[in-house]
Design a protein around this motif. Sequence first.
Motif, PDB file in Angstrom:
ATOM      1  N   UNK A 110       0.873  -1.173   0.000  1.00 49.23           N
ATOM      2  CA  UNK A 110       0.000   0.000   0.000  1.00 49.23           C
ATOM      3  C   UNK A 110       0.908   1.220   0.000  1.00 49.23           C
ATOM      4  N   UNK A 111       0.833   2.001  -1.062  1.00 46.92           N
ATOM      5  CA  UNK A 111       1.694   3.172  -1.213  1.00 46.92           C
ATOM      6  C   UNK A 111       0.840   4.425  -1.135  1.00 46.92           C
ATOM      7  N   UNK A 112       1.212   5.318  -0.253  1.00 49.27           N
ATOM      8  CA  UNK A 112       0.487   6.585  -0.100  1.00 49.27           C
ATOM      9  C   UNK A 112       1.431   7.740  -0.420  1.00 49.27           C
ATOM     10  N   UNK A 113       1.012   8.608  -1.321  1.00 47.09           N
ATOM     11  CA  UNK A 113       1.834   9.756  -1.713  1.00 47.09           C
ATOM     12  C   UNK A 113       1.024  11.038  -1.564  1.00 47.09           C
ATOM     13  N   UNK A 114       1.739  12.119  -1.350  1.00 46.61           N
ATOM     14  CA  UNK A 114       1.125  13.440  -1.342  1.00 46.61           C
ATOM     15  C   UNK A 114       1.514  14.131  -2.645  1.00 46.61           C
ATOM     16  N   UNK A 115       0.578  14.231  -3.585  1.00 50.22           N
ATOM     17  CA  UNK A 115       0.915  14.805  -4.894  1.00 50.22           C
ATOM     18  C   UNK A 115       1.482  16.213  -4.764  1.00 50.22           C
ATOM     19  N   UNK A 116       2.445  16.502  -5.612  1.00 57.55           N
ATOM     20  CA  UNK A 116       3.067  17.819  -5.602  1.00 57.55           C
ATOM     21  C   UNK A 116       2.048  18.889  -5.999  1.00 57.55           C
TER      22      UNK A 116
END
Length: 386
Positions: free
Chosen positions: A239-245
Amino acid sequence: MTLIFLICSFMLFLSGCWDRVEINDLALVVATGLDKTDDDKIELSVQIVNPKAHKGGQGAGGGQGGTKPTIVKKVTGQTIFDARSKLQEKVPRRLFWGHNQVIIIGEKMAEEGIQKHIDFFARHPSPRLRAYTFVTEGKAIDTLKIIPDLESSSAEVAGELANFKVGLSVTVKDLLQMLSGEARAAALPWIEVEQDPSNKGGLRVNGTAIFKKDKMVGRIDDKVTRGVLWLRDEIALAAVTVEPKGAEDQISFNLLRSSTELIPKIENGNWKMIVKIVTEDDVVENETKLNLGNPKIVKRLERQLEQDIDKRIRLTLEQVQKEMEADIFGFAETFHRQYPDQWSKVKDQWDDKFPEIEVEIKSKAYIRRPGQSTTPQGVPEKEVKG
């Protein structure tokens, strides 16, 4: 006629299972714990199915009158087989190891070396080579004594965690192959006890124990373990969680499938490993105001996923390759297959050569589905970006 009569008579004596053992005469071992005592002896602990808890067709975890579904016995010996023989003297049924699901190694034994002890499980015909192997903090017997909430035994919990591949999944056979491989390095999942105030407990796979020449040289956490799984092409759940730029909040992705290819290169005396990763993901949660139906936004997110993978792998290489100098990734075997002549010149100095290997990461991420909705839910149309 006389000959026929004699043959038929002999067949009567040959029929039947003369050496059979009834199930009621067996003590079924489902888990094994290995610890080292202060006077350098082996403490063998076993988790045995309690027959009283399963009489009358009781289901797993049920028992009768609160009877525990398993019991734990321990004994000390000079070797594992010596301890096993002493244990048999204390158990009124024949110990049967064919159902042994897991082997848990205590931290002290792991640090002092495990190869000579694992030899028993490879040599003796009774234990299973498919049994899953773990390392635990403190003593292994403490893990066996845990009474879990959902399953009937801690052995069953550990086996299910290994099957579910929440971390590394290593059988006895896998461990033996790693210890006898070109690099003579190994990695085993680290299992922990989670106890609650009601004395009920659970188990959790949390990181990895790193071995070099059969001795544990360190431990990495769950985050770094993900990088190990990527490099070993064993990533199954992620499970990968990113905060979009340029956006607030986060987007979570679920791994669909992934593949990793190791490509060795030797040019002008420079040893290099190219790591090619292809991953496919689904969007499962979007907290931002980004419209995931926009191909340009999806492309940006794919690049960010690739950067996240690269970062995880770089962190893993820093700790395992540079600091611990343990080749648990299979680099040695890969170079050996591709460059046998060059390998023969460095194999005896691989511990010195491995930390110097240059690693180039080429990752490619694809977002296959944005979920059942492309636009953010509960966000006014005028506030949606893209």
